[in-house]
Design an enzyme around this catalytic site. Structure first.
Site, PDB file in Angstrom:
ATOM      1  CG  ASN A 183      -1.976   0.986   1.304  1.00 19.80           C
ATOM      2  OD1 ASN A 183      -2.617   1.111   2.327  1.00 19.80           O
ATOM      3  ND2 ASN A 183      -2.242   1.715   0.238  1.00 19.80           N
ATOM      4  CD  GLN A 216      -4.427   5.605   0.711  1.00 20.72           C
ATOM      5  OE1 GLN A 216      -3.463   4.864   0.839  1.00 20.72           O
ATOM      6  NE2 GLN A 216      -5.637   5.148   0.406  1.00 20.72           N
ATOM      7  CB  CYS A 263      -4.433   5.797   5.847  1.00 19.08           C
ATOM      8  SG  CYS A 263      -3.504   4.623   4.839  1.00 19.08           S
ATOM      9  N   GLY A 264      -4.390   3.142   8.205  1.00 24.55           N
ATOM     10  CA  GLY A 264      -3.534   2.392   9.118  1.00 24.55           C
ATOM     11  C   GLY A 264      -2.143   2.134   8.570  1.00 24.55           C
ATOM     12  CG  ASN A 265      -1.271  -0.607   5.399  1.00 27.29           C
ATOM     13  OD1 ASN A 265      -0.891  -1.329   6.310  1.00 27.29           O
ATOM     14  ND2 ASN A 265      -2.068  -1.040   4.442  1.00 27.29           N
ATOM     15  CG  HIS A 281     -13.620  -0.108   6.729  1.00 27.90           C
ATOM     16  ND1 HIS A 281     -12.692  -0.528   5.803  1.00 27.90           N
ATOM     17  CD2 HIS A 281     -13.046   0.911   7.410  1.00 27.90           C
ATOM     18  CE1 HIS A 281     -11.595   0.201   5.930  1.00 27.90           C
ATOM     19  NE2 HIS A 281     -11.784   1.080   6.897  1.00 27.90           N
ATOM     20  CG  ASN A 299     -12.303   2.431   2.767  1.00 30.74           C
ATOM     21  OD1 ASN A 299     -11.687   2.839   1.790  1.00 30.74           O
ATOM     22  ND2 ASN A 299     -12.496   3.186   3.844  1.00 30.74           N
ATOM     23  CD  GLU A 352      -7.246   1.543   0.731  1.00 30.13           C
ATOM     24  OE1 GLU A 352      -7.335   2.679   1.257  1.00 30.13           O
ATOM     25  OE2 GLU A 352      -6.185   0.900   0.669  1.00 30.13           O
ATOM     26  CB  CYS A 373      -6.823  -1.606   3.150  1.00 31.69           C
ATOM     27  SG  CYS A 373      -7.869  -0.339   3.916  1.00 31.69           S
ATOM     28  N   GLY A 374      -4.760  -1.020   5.961  1.00 30.57           N
ATOM     29  CA  GLY A 374      -4.665  -1.193   7.400  1.00 30.57           C
ATOM     30  C   GLY A 374      -5.998  -1.074   8.108  1.00 30.57           C
ATOM     31  N   GLY A 391      -8.835  -1.439   6.741  1.00 36.07           N
ATOM     32  CA  GLY A 391      -9.650  -2.545   6.250  1.00 36.07           C
ATOM     33  C   GLY A 391      -9.373  -3.832   7.005  1.00 36.07           C
TER      34      GLY A 391
END
Length: 277
Positions: free
Chosen positions: A14, A47, A76-78, A160, A191, A209, A218-219, A221
């Site tokens: 990602n 992103q 956004c986790g990642n 989500h 998402n 996404e 997707c973190g 996600g």
């Protein structure tokens, strides 16, 4: 306006462009972001991550996220792990304690977990999953049926919809993911996760996404899928989430507890963006 340095990074594939905007304000238009995100005529990214000065004393930095279509999103986790690695690589924060970061959805904390197989690992406190992001009338049950598909609906600071599938490899990710962007239940789009349960501690996941399409990982996600599965009683913490780009670990003790996401972040290359007219 002067040229601006950037760093290309990724979390499990990602990918992101990171800009340090603490001394130079970020005022790009959606069209400019879209142009930079183009993988043939620009740098290419899922992103764009913006580092800004803290806006109140409870945090160390402000962190903003823009999807490839130029729209600002909540979380956004990642990206959070890549954000933290950028801070560490540039010696902007020593990680003797967790860094506290303001995002659009609130405040998150990120810890450096050391290195595993030569890669920096970070743990992000993602906050508690919210299973009531919509009105009571729309979300009277955890699961909502949309057409012939049933989804678990949850917010990780961003919306989500998670569905269980028999085989994630054959899931109609693009078709269903695109269709849900126009559903009235999701006025800000959504998402969409496609979750295959391997066992109670292991799932495979693909994510469409909003504003991007399917990504390598997707973190948020991964967090959403694990939370939906644990809430339903078909998964137990910790959950290994296997994505196209690699795996994440999700720890969640259940309702009213913060969810923790752990995984790697990597730098790819650095460069200079040309000065804007």
């Amino acid at each position: 306006m002067q040229a601006r340095a950037f760093c290309k990074m990724h979390g499990l594939g990602n990918d992101f462009v990171v800009l340090d905007c603490r001394r130079q304000a970020f005022d790009w238009t959606s069209a400019e972001i879209l142009s930079l995100a183009d993988r043939y005529r620009g740098i290419g990214f899922d992103q764009l991550l913006i580092i800004e000065n803290p806006r109140h004393p409870q945090v160390d930095f402000t962190y903003r996220i823009f999807n490839a279509d130029g729209q600002e999103v909540e979380h956004c986790g990642n990206g959070a792990r890549c954000f933290a690695k950028y801070l560490r690589d540039k010696q902007l924060f020593d990680f003797s304690r967790p860094v506290r970061v303001a995002v659009k959805r609130g405040i998150i904390e990120i810890r450096h977990m050391g290195q595993i197989e030569g890669k920096d690992e970070f743990c992000v406190d993602m906050g508690a999953p919210d299973f009531t992001p919509f009105t009571a009338a729309q979300n009277s049950e955890l699961y909502q049926a949309i057409g012939e598909q049933t989804f678990g609906i949850v917010s990780m600071g961003n919306p989500h919809a998670v569905c269980e599938v028999g085989d994630s490899a054959t899931a109609e990710v693009a078709a269903i993911g695109s269709a849900l962007q126009k559903h009235p239940l999701f006025p800000e789009q959504v998402n969409v996760g496609f979750m295959q349960i391997i066992d109670e501690h292991h799932i495979k996941l693909r994510v469409f996404e909003r504003g991007v399409g399917e990504t390598q990982a997707c973190g948020t996600g991964a967090c959403a899928a694990a939370a939906v599965g644990i809430a339903r009683g078909v998964l137990r913490s910790p959950v290994r989430v296997e994505l196209k780009g690699g795996s994440l670990r999700i720890d969640w003790e259940g309702k009213n507890h913060a969810l923790l996401m752990s995984g790697a972040a990597e730098s790819v290359f650095e460069g200079q963006l040309p000065a804007r007219a």
